[in-house]
Design a protein around this motif. Structure first.
Motif, PDB file in Angstrom:
ATOM      1  N   HIS A   5       2.650   6.208   2.895  1.00 52.52           N
ATOM      2  CA  HIS A   5       1.744   7.354   3.002  1.00 52.52           C
ATOM      3  C   HIS A   5       0.331   6.912   3.378  1.00 52.52           C
ATOM      4  O   HIS A   5      -0.362   7.574   4.165  1.00 52.52           O
ATOM      5  N   ALA A   6      -0.106   5.788   2.844  1.00 57.59           N
ATOM      6  CA  ALA A   6      -1.457   5.307   3.102  1.00 57.59           C
ATOM      7  C   ALA A   6      -1.676   5.032   4.597  1.00 57.59           C
ATOM      8  O   ALA A   6      -2.727   5.366   5.152  1.00 57.59           O
ATOM      9  N   VAL A  44      -1.957   8.410   6.574  1.00 59.51           N
ATOM     10  CA  VAL A  44      -3.209   9.156   6.467  1.00 59.51           C
ATOM     11  C   VAL A  44      -4.361   8.426   7.133  1.00 59.51           C
ATOM     12  O   VAL A  44      -5.249   9.059   7.723  1.00 59.51           O
ATOM     13  N   TYR A 101       0.794  -1.222   0.000  1.00 60.25           N
ATOM     14  CA  TYR A 101       0.000   0.000   0.000  1.00 60.25           C
ATOM     15  C   TYR A 101       0.830   1.278   0.000  1.00 60.25           C
ATOM     16  O   TYR A 101       0.351   2.315  -0.425  1.00 60.25           O
ATOM     17  N   VAL A 129      -8.704   4.658   1.755  1.00 59.66           N
ATOM     18  CA  VAL A 129      -7.580   5.180   0.985  1.00 59.66           C
ATOM     19  C   VAL A 129      -7.838   4.865  -0.482  1.00 59.66           C
ATOM     20  O   VAL A 129      -8.115   3.712  -0.857  1.00 59.66           O
ATOM     21  N   TYR A 186      -6.649   5.067  -4.581  1.00 55.43           N
ATOM     22  CA  TYR A 186      -5.471   5.061  -5.446  1.00 55.43           C
ATOM     23  C   TYR A 186      -5.868   5.430  -6.875  1.00 55.43           C
ATOM     24  O   TYR A 186      -6.988   5.147  -7.321  1.00 55.43           O
ATOM     25  N   SER A 214      -4.049   8.692  -2.251  1.00 58.04           N
ATOM     26  CA  SER A 214      -2.641   8.299  -2.153  1.00 58.04           C
ATOM     27  C   SER A 214      -2.042   8.274  -3.549  1.00 58.04           C
ATOM     28  O   SER A 214      -2.661   7.777  -4.498  1.00 58.04           O
ATOM     29  N   GLU A 215      -0.843   8.801  -3.677  1.00 58.73           N
ATOM     30  CA  GLU A 215      -0.123   8.750  -4.946  1.00 58.73           C
ATOM     31  C   GLU A 215       0.835   7.566  -4.997  1.00 58.73           C
ATOM     32  O   GLU A 215       1.567   7.390  -5.983  1.00 58.73           O
ATOM     33  N   ASP A 216       0.851   6.741  -3.942  1.00 61.21           N
ATOM     34  CA  ASP A 216       1.741   5.583  -3.932  1.00 61.21           C
ATOM     35  C   ASP A 216       1.336   4.588  -5.011  1.00 61.21           C
ATOM     36  O   ASP A 216       0.178   4.523  -5.431  1.00 61.21           O
TER      37      ASP A 216
END
Length: 306
Positions: free
Chosen positions: A128-129, A132, A125, A151, A153, A271-273
Motif C-alpha cells: 500500500h505504501a 500511495v 514497507y 508515508v 505508520y 499506511s495501516e501496513d
C-alpha cells in the motif's frame, strides 16, 4: 511530468550485515526484505530504481540483488563516498562513519531529473505504501512551495519484541500535513504501546497508540537535491567543528528546516501496513512467518522474480 523513480539507500548494508554475501535469506525461495520493496514498487508503477551503495560492494550487490531486478526495471548504481564533499573541506583523520542519509541522497544529484521516492534497504514497507507514494508523485508538482510527501505508520505497527528501534515521531495538523518530526532513537515495546527514553533508561515516556511515525519513506521533487547541496556546506562547517567523528547530515533534519522556513509542505500519507525488519536475530522467524502468511494469502507469488 517525469516518471518518478525509486531510490534505495543501501550503502549501510555491508556494515549492518557484515557483507552482502552474508545477507541471510528469509526462506527457501531466497527472498530478502529488499526484494519485497522492489517488487511492490514495480507493481505500483515504478520503472526505474537507483541503488545507493558502497563502491566496493557493487559486484556482490549486483549478484545478490541488482541483476535479477534489472530484468524488470531500469537499474542505476550510485556510490556514497565519504570523500565526496565540497572543496575546502576534508574528512577528519580516523573518521569511518558515513555522512548520513542527506549525503546519501545528495550522491544522486547527477542521475535524478524529476520526482523520486526514498526508502531504506532493510525495512519492509508494505504494498500500500508504494501505491500511495507513486500516486502522489504522479499527481503533484512544486508550485509556490515544494510539495513533498511522507508515508506515515502507526507506531504500534513498527515495533519489535526483541529490543529498541529508532523512529521519527511526527506532528501533523488536521489536514494531514507534517508540522514536525521528533527523532526518538530508543523506543521499546511495552505491552501494546511504545515508550522512549532520552536519558539511558532513567525515565520513559509513552507514545500514544495511533501516533504517526516516519520509516524514512519519502516522496520528493528534484528541488530537494539542490536544497541538500546548498545546505551541505553549512552542515559541514558546523558539524566538523562540534563533532567531527560522528556528525551526520540527516534527511529528516533538512526537511524540517524547509518546513520551518515555509519553503515546503509535506503531505503525510497514512499506511495501516505493518513494518517488518530484521533488526535483531530474534526478528528473523517473525519475518519469515509473516512472509509465508502473505504468500499463502496471495499477496505475493511464491517466487517474486520468476
Amino acid at each position: 511530468m517525469s516518471e518518478p523513480v525509486l531510490v534505495i539507500m543501501a550503502a549501510g548494508m555491508g556494515s549492518r550485515y557484515g557483507g552482502l554475501k552474508q545477507i541471510d535469506p528469509l526462506n527457501a525461495q531466497g527472498d530478502i526484505i529488499i526484494d519485497f520493496s522492489i517488487y511492490d514498487a514495480y507493481k505500483a508503477g515504478f520503472k526505474k530504481v537507483i541503488f545507493i551503495i558502497k563502491r566496493e560492494l557493487e559486484a556482490d550487490f549486483r549478484e545478490k540483488i541488482g541483476d535479477k531486478v534489472s530484468r524488470y526495471m531500469e537499474v542505476v548504481y550510485v556510490y556514497q563516498d565519504m570523500n565526496n564533499i565540497p572543496d575546502g573541506f576534508c574528512v577528519p583523520e580516523g573518521r569511518v562513519k558515513p555522512w548520513g542519509t542527506g549525503h546519501a541522497i545528495l550522491s544522486c544529484i547527477d542521475v535524478i531529473h524529476g520526482p523520486f521516492a526514498v526508502i531504506n534497504a532493510d525495512d519492509y514497507y508494505g504494498s500500500h505504501a508504494f501505491k500511495v507514494i507513486y500516486d502522489y508523485l504522479t499527481s503533484h508538482e512544486d508550485d509556490d512551495k515544494y510539495r513533498y510527501a511522507m508515508v506515515g505508520y502507526r507506531v504500534e505497527n513498527t515495533l519489535t519484541d526483541f529490543g529498541h528501534v529508532s523512529r521519527g515521531v511526527c506532528v501533523t495538523d488536521g489536514n494531514g500535513m507534517l508540522m514536525g518530526i521528533h527523532e526518538r532513537t530508543h523506543i521499546e515495546k511495552r505491552g501494546d504501546v511504545g515508550v522512549y527514553t532520552e536519558d539511558e533508561g532513567k525515565t520513559w515516556v509513552e507514545i500514544p497508540r495511533g501516533s504517526t511515525v516516519s520509516m524514512n519513506m519519502w516522496g520528493f521533487g528534484e528541488s530537494l537535491l539542490e536544497e541538500l547541496k546548498v545546505r551541505f556546506d553549512r552542515f559541514l562547517a558546523k558539524g566538523l567543528s562540534e563533532n567531527p567523528q560522528k556528525c551526520e547530515y540527516f534527511l529528516p533534519s533538512v526537511v524540517g528546516e524547509l518546513l520551518d522556513e515555509g519553503k515546503a509542505t509535506v503531505k503525510v500519507l497514512p499506511s495501516e501496513d505493518r513494518w517488518y525488519g530484521v533488526t535483531y536475530k530474534e526478528d528473523k522467524p517473525v519475518v519469515t512467518e509473516a512472509i509465508a502468511r502473505m504468500k499463502s494469502d496471495g499477496l505475493y507469488p511464491e517466487y517474486l522474480w520468476k
